[in-house]
Scaffold this active site. Structure first.
Site, PDB file in Angstrom:
ATOM      1  CB  SER A  28      -0.886  -0.207   1.259  1.00 37.62           C
ATOM      2  OG  SER A  28      -1.946   0.843   1.031  1.00 37.62           O
ATOM      3  CG  HIS A  69      -5.570  -2.797   1.356  1.00 32.83           C
ATOM      4  ND1 HIS A  69      -5.058  -2.372   0.268  1.00 32.83           N
ATOM      5  CD2 HIS A  69      -5.182  -2.030   2.218  1.00 32.83           C
ATOM      6  CE1 HIS A  69      -4.182  -1.503   0.475  1.00 32.83           C
ATOM      7  NE2 HIS A  69      -4.114  -1.007   1.668  1.00 32.83           N
ATOM      8  CG  ASP A  98      -7.320  -3.354  -1.830  1.00 30.06           C
ATOM      9  OD1 ASP A  98      -7.898  -2.542  -1.348  1.00 30.06           O
ATOM     10  OD2 ASP A  98      -6.121  -3.307  -1.929  1.00 30.06           O
TER      11      ASP A  98
END
Lengths: 277, 277
Positions: free
Chosen positions: B148, B256, B223
């Protein structure tokens, strides 16, 4: 039934799920986690129970052990209960080794604890019924493992239900709770001062029973709690005298943490699968 | 040097360590984690850097990814920095996507942020010097990966130091920070409103450079941040137009979380090791 799915994550091909439900046994709202492998071939799959240690919830094992890789590899479902009843109305203690997060997997007989602290029946009855509805193609075969207080729980639940659980394993378990500070504090609080009532919750006593499932235990030599809380002498003596199948392994240099559990988890899964198939 | 070992756990045969030190670059006390494989054969070993995402510390990857099994398998050290400067005297923001836990791996030019927020130089210079003293038999070979915000960091640091890092990989990275809400908020705060200054911290711009290390990216299709924060269109277009070696993989049904990272981490380690040896 109040069962509610609150989280679902794809993990190693299977699904890591988290549920809440109202427990009739514990008289409170509870949370648990369960892993379902992909089971692409739609075969019958067994179930391993994991019981966590003091202060833990269902999250510790699901987030820190890396077990999902193994559960998918071996195609086995894994059920992870919480460690005590929960909620504002549930009796608690200021210490982290008593009350919430420290249910010790027994049925309390002493008030106010007896009002909610029945983790044994919760797992062996109520959560078992729920698990059987959640695992598709469940083979009916079960085994049980745990860590520390949860190692104690796995041994006690596994031996008290010796025909149901095909194997038991534990990481750094409390093997003689009636003789060590954590156990004495919990048992005198939950069960009262009459130590005769403690025996049915003490692995070192239960291992004297006629026939118990095969047992694997791994204990780190650098575990800070080893000497005072996790001594194996009495348990191993009683197991040996009763010809039980117990494998007790020391892990050189390892401590009490999930880094230790993660390292030796594959060996434990392999042991369980030998007996689940 | 103020380097202080505050935790050490044996893990998969190697050691998971945690250190604190005073950072001259960040002007505050910092914590980082490092894994050292057993290296029983005393061979030269490489180093992989892991950069974490928003709100993380050095703990998330070391506790939740299960990477130690892979680092020991491949005999590689792994360095895990924190995600921002820390301490009461360090500027912060009420949002979880700005300030502490959200350093974005850049050097800030705007006060008060510029006083402490220099994560780029901290990692590329100061922590690099420390790492080289902590890894016995260090081969000098390095690669970098992240998740991320840390995927953005790995791409930016890896491409800005293209001869130093042999490979780059990222899980659900912020690929075009100048164009998405997280990046616009961070860049306008840390770097100011002149968007020309943003380009050197934007992977989609840096991938236009002459030659960048081989890049592997994995993105979960479920995600929750994919569409608004992690879009790959611009990055992949620029990479293709400049003939870069970029492998962009979609992971069907994954989100995620660290459950996603843990699942695909072996593939990333394998990719790095191809280029580290």
């Amino acid at each position: 039934m109040s069962l509610k799915l609150i989280e679902k994550h794809r993990s190693f091909g299977g699904e890591q799920c988290k549920y809440t439900h109202y427990s009739e046994v514990l008289k409170c709202e509870m949370t648990f986690s369960i892993y379902l492998p992909s089971n692409k071939e739609k075969k019958k799959i067994p179930l391993i129970w994991w019981l966590s240690g003091l202060t833990c919830t269902d999250d510790n094992f699901s987030q820190k052990s890396g077990f999902q890789r193994l559960a998918e590899k071996y195609q086995v479902a894994v059920m992870i209960p919480d460690t005590s009843p929960r909620g504002e109305h549930v009796a608690d203690d200021d210490g982290w080794d008593l009350g919430k997060g420290a249910g010790f997997y027994l049925n309390s007989t002493q008030y106010p604890w007896a009002k909610h602290y029945h983790m044994y029946t919760y797992i062996v009855d109520e959560l078992t019924t729920i698990a059987s509805t959640l695992v598709p193609h469940f083979s009916g075969e079960e085994s049980i493992m745990g860590h520390s207080m949860g190692g104690h729980g796995a041994l006690v639940i596994g031996m008290k239900n010796a025909t149901r659980f095909k194997a038991i394993s534990a990481f750094s378990p409390i093997l003689s709770p009636s003789q060590v500070p954590w156990g004495i504090k919990a048992f005198s609080t939950y069960l009262g001062e009459d130590q005769a009532t403690w025996n049915e919750w003490d692995a070192s006593e239960l291992v004297k029973e006629a026939s118990v499932p095969p047992i694997l235990i791994t204990q780190g030599t650098e575990d800070q709690f080893y000497q005072n809380q996790l001594d194996e002498t009495c348990f191993l003596k009683n197991a040996r005298e009763n010809n039980q199948e117990v494998y007790y392994k020391k892990a050189e240099g390892y401590d009490h943490s999930y880094f230790f559990i993660a390292t030796f988890l594959e060996g434990h899964f392999s042991f369980h699968m030998q007996h689940l198939r």
